[in-house]
Design a protein around this motif. Structure first.
Motif, PDB file in Angstrom:
ATOM      1  N   GLY A  90      16.975  46.706  31.521  1.00  0.00           N
ATOM      2  CA  GLY A  90      17.324  46.257  32.856  1.00  0.00           C
ATOM      3  C   GLY A  90      16.427  45.140  33.340  1.00  0.00           C
ATOM      4  N   SER A  91      16.463  44.889  34.637  1.00  0.00           N
ATOM      5  CA  SER A  91      15.718  43.765  35.198  1.00  0.00           C
ATOM      6  C   SER A  91      14.604  44.197  36.146  1.00  0.00           C
ATOM      7  CB  SER A  91      16.685  42.836  35.955  1.00  0.00           C
ATOM      8  OG  SER A  91      17.339  43.553  36.989  1.00  0.00           O
ATOM      9  N   ASP A  92      14.506  45.500  36.417  1.00  0.00           N
ATOM     10  CA  ASP A  92      13.509  45.988  37.368  1.00  0.00           C
ATOM     11  C   ASP A  92      12.899  47.268  36.818  1.00  0.00           C
ATOM     12  OD1 ASP A  92      12.201  47.323  39.524  1.00  0.00           O
ATOM     13  OD2 ASP A  92      13.367  46.156  40.970  1.00  0.00           O
ATOM     14  N   GLU A  93      11.663  47.166  36.307  1.00  0.00           N
ATOM     15  CA  GLU A  93      11.032  48.306  35.644  1.00  0.00           C
ATOM     16  C   GLU A  93      10.922  49.514  36.561  1.00  0.00           C
ATOM     17  OE1 GLU A  93       6.642  49.375  33.945  1.00  0.00           O
ATOM     18  OE2 GLU A  93       7.534  47.484  33.255  1.00  0.00           O
ATOM     19  N   GLY A  94      10.510  49.301  37.808  1.00  0.00           N
ATOM     20  CA  GLY A  94      10.358  50.403  38.736  1.00  0.00           C
ATOM     21  C   GLY A  94      11.687  51.094  39.001  1.00  0.00           C
ATOM     22  N   HIS A  95      12.725  50.286  39.229  1.00  0.00           N
ATOM     23  CA  HIS A  95      14.059  50.816  39.490  1.00  0.00           C
ATOM     24  C   HIS A  95      14.588  51.590  38.291  1.00  0.00           C
ATOM     25  CE1 HIS A  95      18.501  50.336  39.211  1.00  0.00           C
ATOM     26  NE2 HIS A  95      18.459  50.697  40.488  1.00  0.00           N
ATOM     27  N   ASP A  96      14.469  50.986  37.090  1.00  0.00           N
ATOM     28  CA  ASP A  96      15.018  51.613  35.888  1.00  0.00           C
ATOM     29  C   ASP A  96      14.264  52.887  35.525  1.00  0.00           C
ATOM     30  OD1 ASP A  96      16.599  49.418  35.959  1.00  0.00           O
ATOM     31  OD2 ASP A  96      15.768  48.462  34.172  1.00  0.00           O
ATOM     32  N   SER A  97      12.935  52.834  35.619  1.00  0.00           N
ATOM     33  CA  SER A  97      12.124  54.015  35.315  1.00  0.00           C
ATOM     34  C   SER A  97      12.444  55.151  36.272  1.00  0.00           C
ATOM     35  CB  SER A  97      10.635  53.653  35.387  1.00  0.00           C
ATOM     36  OG  SER A  97       9.838  54.769  35.046  1.00  0.00           O
ATOM     37  N   GLU A  98      12.655  54.797  37.527  1.00  0.00           N
ATOM     38  CA  GLU A  98      12.994  55.819  38.518  1.00  0.00           C
ATOM     39  C   GLU A  98      14.346  56.452  38.205  1.00  0.00           C
ATOM     40  OE1 GLU A  98      13.947  56.168  43.301  1.00  0.00           O
ATOM     41  OE2 GLU A  98      12.871  54.421  42.532  1.00  0.00           O
ATOM     42  N   LYS A  99      15.329  55.621  37.796  1.00  0.00           N
ATOM     43  CA  LYS A  99      16.645  56.152  37.453  1.00  0.00           C
ATOM     44  C   LYS A  99      16.568  57.103  36.265  1.00  0.00           C
ATOM     45  CE  LYS A  99      20.521  53.858  37.739  1.00  0.00           C
ATOM     46  NZ  LYS A  99      21.601  52.827  37.638  1.00  0.00           N
ATOM     47  N   LEU A 100      15.777  56.711  35.237  1.00  0.00           N
ATOM     48  CA  LEU A 100      15.671  57.549  34.045  1.00  0.00           C
ATOM     49  C   LEU A 100      14.906  58.832  34.354  1.00  0.00           C
ATOM     50  CD1 LEU A 100      16.506  57.710  31.125  1.00  0.00           C
ATOM     51  CD2 LEU A 100      14.457  56.456  30.480  1.00  0.00           C
ATOM     52  N   SER A 101      13.851  58.724  35.170  1.00  0.00           N
ATOM     53  CA  SER A 101      13.089  59.914  35.563  1.00  0.00           C
ATOM     54  C   SER A 101      13.951  60.866  36.401  1.00  0.00           C
ATOM     55  CB  SER A 101      11.834  59.505  36.347  1.00  0.00           C
ATOM     56  OG  SER A 101      10.949  58.772  35.533  1.00  0.00           O
ATOM     57  N   ARG A 102      14.768  60.281  37.280  1.00  0.00           N
ATOM     58  CA  ARG A 102      15.665  61.092  38.100  1.00  0.00           C
ATOM     59  C   ARG A 102      16.702  61.800  37.220  1.00  0.00           C
ATOM     60  NH1 ARG A 102      16.470  57.451  41.908  1.00  0.00           N
ATOM     61  NH2 ARG A 102      18.453  56.646  41.098  1.00  0.00           N
ATOM     62  N   PHE A 103      17.179  61.074  36.193  1.00  0.00           N
ATOM     63  CA  PHE A 103      18.109  61.659  35.223  1.00  0.00           C
ATOM     64  C   PHE A 103      17.439  62.823  34.483  1.00  0.00           C
ATOM     65  CE2 PHE A 103      19.429  61.520  30.680  1.00  0.00           C
ATOM     66  CZ  PHE A 103      20.735  61.967  30.821  1.00  0.00           C
ATOM     67  N   LEU A 104      16.196  62.620  34.048  1.00  0.00           N
ATOM     68  CA  LEU A 104      15.440  63.666  33.366  1.00  0.00           C
ATOM     69  C   LEU A 104      15.280  64.886  34.265  1.00  0.00           C
ATOM     70  CD1 LEU A 104      13.553  64.884  31.206  1.00  0.00           C
ATOM     71  CD2 LEU A 104      11.707  63.471  32.131  1.00  0.00           C
ATOM     72  N   SER A 105      14.856  64.665  35.497  1.00  0.00           N
ATOM     73  CA  SER A 105      14.628  65.771  36.429  1.00  0.00           C
ATOM     74  C   SER A 105      15.918  66.535  36.701  1.00  0.00           C
ATOM     75  CB  SER A 105      14.052  65.218  37.737  1.00  0.00           C
ATOM     76  OG  SER A 105      13.870  66.255  38.676  1.00  0.00           O
ATOM     77  N   LYS A 106      16.998  65.800  36.942  1.00  0.00           N
ATOM     78  CA  LYS A 106      18.293  66.423  37.233  1.00  0.00           C
ATOM     79  C   LYS A 106      18.763  67.308  36.087  1.00  0.00           C
ATOM     80  CE  LYS A 106      23.165  65.109  37.410  1.00  0.00           C
ATOM     81  NZ  LYS A 106      24.097  63.967  37.228  1.00  0.00           N
ATOM     82  N   GLU A 107      18.663  66.783  34.842  1.00  0.00           N
ATOM     83  CA  GLU A 107      19.206  67.526  33.712  1.00  0.00           C
ATOM     84  C   GLU A 107      18.249  68.601  33.205  1.00  0.00           C
ATOM     85  OE1 GLU A 107      22.081  67.397  33.545  1.00  0.00           O
ATOM     86  OE2 GLU A 107      22.704  65.413  34.186  1.00  0.00           O
ATOM     87  N   MET A 108      16.971  68.515  33.559  1.00  0.00           N
ATOM     88  CA  MET A 108      16.075  69.651  33.292  1.00  0.00           C
ATOM     89  C   MET A 108      16.431  70.798  34.229  1.00  0.00           C
ATOM     90  SD  MET A 108      12.302  68.095  32.341  1.00  0.00           S
ATOM     91  CE  MET A 108      11.681  69.717  31.865  1.00  0.00           C
ATOM     92  N   ASP A 109      16.761  70.461  35.470  1.00  0.00           N
ATOM     93  CA  ASP A 109      17.186  71.495  36.423  1.00  0.00           C
ATOM     94  C   ASP A 109      18.505  72.129  35.989  1.00  0.00           C
ATOM     95  OD1 ASP A 109      14.981  71.025  38.000  1.00  0.00           O
ATOM     96  OD2 ASP A 109      16.033  69.736  39.437  1.00  0.00           O
ATOM     97  N   SER A 110      19.384  71.313  35.400  1.00  0.00           N
ATOM     98  CA  SER A 110      20.677  71.842  34.957  1.00  0.00           C
ATOM     99  C   SER A 110      20.566  72.646  33.664  1.00  0.00           C
ATOM    100  CB  SER A 110      21.666  70.698  34.751  1.00  0.00           C
ATOM    101  OG  SER A 110      21.361  69.965  33.561  1.00  0.00           O
ATOM    102  N   GLY A 111      19.456  72.460  32.947  1.00  0.00           N
ATOM    103  CA  GLY A 111      19.265  73.160  31.680  1.00  0.00           C
ATOM    104  C   GLY A 111      19.719  72.383  30.466  1.00  0.00           C
ATOM    105  N   LEU A 112      20.331  71.201  30.663  1.00  0.00           N
ATOM    106  CA  LEU A 112      20.749  70.396  29.504  1.00  0.00           C
ATOM    107  C   LEU A 112      19.550  69.847  28.751  1.00  0.00           C
ATOM    108  CD1 LEU A 112      23.813  68.368  30.878  1.00  0.00           C
ATOM    109  CD2 LEU A 112      23.808  70.442  29.480  1.00  0.00           C
TER     110      LEU A 112
END
Length: 507
Positions: free
Chosen positions: A331-353
């Motif tokens: 992507g073009s914004d490290e902070g934005h992209d890292s936050e999206k991936l971290s949010r994805f990680l957090s969400k799917e750890m909560d879901s159990g995937l």
């Protein structure tokens, strides 16, 4: 990414790669001759004579014609040490004109030739079967031009992929292709096999990325389709004849390729997953959550990662899990992209995937994780003989063959594992045994290809047909398509001198 960090990453990658290659090199002995191993009969080509060698020396010079057995032997053996040819001559041209002169002469003399790039193929397509003359493109390694506005790169076919990637990165561009063998493979070989690789999900395959090609036909005729235009709709798209034809219709000498803009931010996630069904759910979620920045979605089962950790002593950044997923964003914004991936990680750890995982934007850590994934192919060679299969399957059936093979082999294999590119349906299935036996081979082939055909898959996803699969190609192509392929071969190479015994079954 700063220049300092990028150079640190390249240095670490170079050291790790050299160590891995040395371990793999020392792990294997000289393979059996392909003609004996697979019971192949030599076709009616002329034999190489001293007058032929003298002609090649006149047009290339003494130093670019290899005839000593010790010099020629490495060019006769493929990377995974499965195939071994019997060539006595290696030619190293430096120009399209020299390639044209070589092929014109060989066609008139009916001398068979084997075009060879970095020799990193996995189906025996880049080494001879008998005494074909090897045309090695290592010395055709010049970058001709780069349009930094359009991203159009024109270069000779012998350019190493990693060198090209470094070259365009310095100009804020990136090669659309990324392979584990990028430090050795050449762009001409990539094009001739229509290589797929790790970035296909984001940047597409080479049929879309390659803008133009220069190639030489069997009779020495140079076909110039090298225009570097995104749109050129004048007549037949002849470049596509050579992309994926594995040197059987013509020899690629130059390539024009579109290079996308270098991403300003690269972020990588490495996750542990319970089962393959969860991987599919995770992939669906990643496409929604990460959208346009998703550049790679890779999977590997425990046995694939464990074989690499054990055989090559590479670190695994997380604990042991049944499956692993590697997700990369560009992507073009490290902070934005890292936050999206971290949010994805957090969400799917909560879901159990996701059971566990790590996310990083640090170049050295990114390279360490990618190195674990890219080294899987070589790791198995340390342990014994490896049967490798590269197939495309519908995602719902993507992993089915791995447990089926474990059951079918019933302990005859040291390990069976699967890994690959979930984003494009390409799985690599490796079967490691102490040594090659016809018994094991007969259990695997044609069974694997029959099963792939049942699922409406492809028996070759990105490594080509080469020498190993011509007699299985009918599992993926119907008779009408095969006949058209044979007609094209007859038209473009009537004497059959270009890479014989490869791609098509005997005509």
């Amino acid at each position: 990414m700063s220049i300092m960090f990028r150079k640190l990453g390249i240095l670490i990658k170079s050291i790790e790669k050299n160590n891995i290659r040395e371990k793999v090199r020392c792990a294997s002995t000289l393979p059996q001759l392909s003609s004996e191993k697979y019971n192949i009969k030599r076709k009616q080509f002329s034999n190489v004579e001293s007058t032929d060698v003298n002609y090649f020396k006149r047009i290339l010079g003494e130093e670019r014609v290899l005839t000593e057995e010790t010099d020629v032997m490495p060019y006769n053996i493929d990377w995974i040490k499965n195939c071994r040819g019997q060539s006595s001559v290696v030619l190293k041209p430096k120009s399209t004109e020299e390639v044209s002169n070589i092929l014109k002469y060989c066609n008139e003399r009916r001398l068979a030739v084997c075009p060879q790039g970095g020799n990193t193929g996995l189906v025996g397509g880049s080494v001879p079967v008998f005494d074909e003359i090897i045309i090695n493109f290592t010395l055709m390694n010049k970058v001709i031009s780069l349009d930094e506005i359009s991203g159009a790169l024109i270069c000779e076919s012998g350019c190493i992929l990693e060198n090209l990637d470094n070259y365009v990165r310095d100009r804020n561009l990136i090669m659309p292709l990324d392979l584990g063998a990028k430090g050795t493979c050449q762009i001409g070989g990539n094009a001739s096999t229509n290589a797929g690789g790790l970035r296909l999900l984001r940047y597409g395959n080479l049929h879309g990325s390659i803008l133009g090609i220069e190639a030489v036909k069997a009779d020495g005729t140079v076909i110039d389709c090298l225009k570097a235009l995104k749109k050129d709709n004048t007549g037949y798209h002849l470049k596509h004849l050579f992309i994926g034809s594995e040197g059987t219709l013509g020899v690629i000498t130059k390539v024009a390729v579109h290079c996308p803009a270098l991403p300003k931010a690269v972020t990588l996630g490495f996750f542990g997953v319970e089962n393959f069904e969860n991987i599919l759910q995770l992939y669906r979620s990643a496409k929604t959550s990460l959208g346009e920045i998703l550049s790679a979605f890779e999977m590997a089962d425990f046995e694939a990662i464990n074989t690499t950790v054990k055989n090559l002593k590479l670190p695994n950044p997380i604990a042991d899990y049944p499956f692993y997923v590697l997700v990369e964003t560009h992507g073009s914004d490290e902070g934005h992209d890292s936050e999206k991936l971290s949010r994805f990680l957090s969400k799917e750890m909560d879901s159990g995937l996701i059971l566990d995982g790590t996310v990083t934007s640090e170049p050295a850590k990114i390279q360490t994780i990618w190195n674990l994934r890219e080294s899987i192919a070589g790791a198995g060679l340390v342990q014994g003989y490896m049967f490798k299969y590269d197939v495309s399957l519908p995602l719902r059936n993507y992993y089915d063959l791995v447990p089926q093979l474990r059951t079918k082999l019933n302990g005859r294999a040291s390990v069976v594992f699967g890994y690959g590119h979930v984003g494009d349906g390409n799985i690599h299935i490796n079967v490691i045994v102490p040594e090659y036996t016809k018994e094991i081979c007969s259990l695997l082939e044609p069974y694997i290809f029959e099963e792939v055909s049942k699922f409406n898959g492809s028996i070759s996803a990105e490594h080509g047909i080469g020498f190993r699969k011509p007699h299985f190609i009918h599992y993926s192509k119907d008779p009408s398509a095969l006949q058209l392929m044979k007609d094209l071969k007859q038209l473009m190479d009537p004497n059959g001198i270009l890479n014989p015994y490869k791609v098509l079954p005997d005509m």
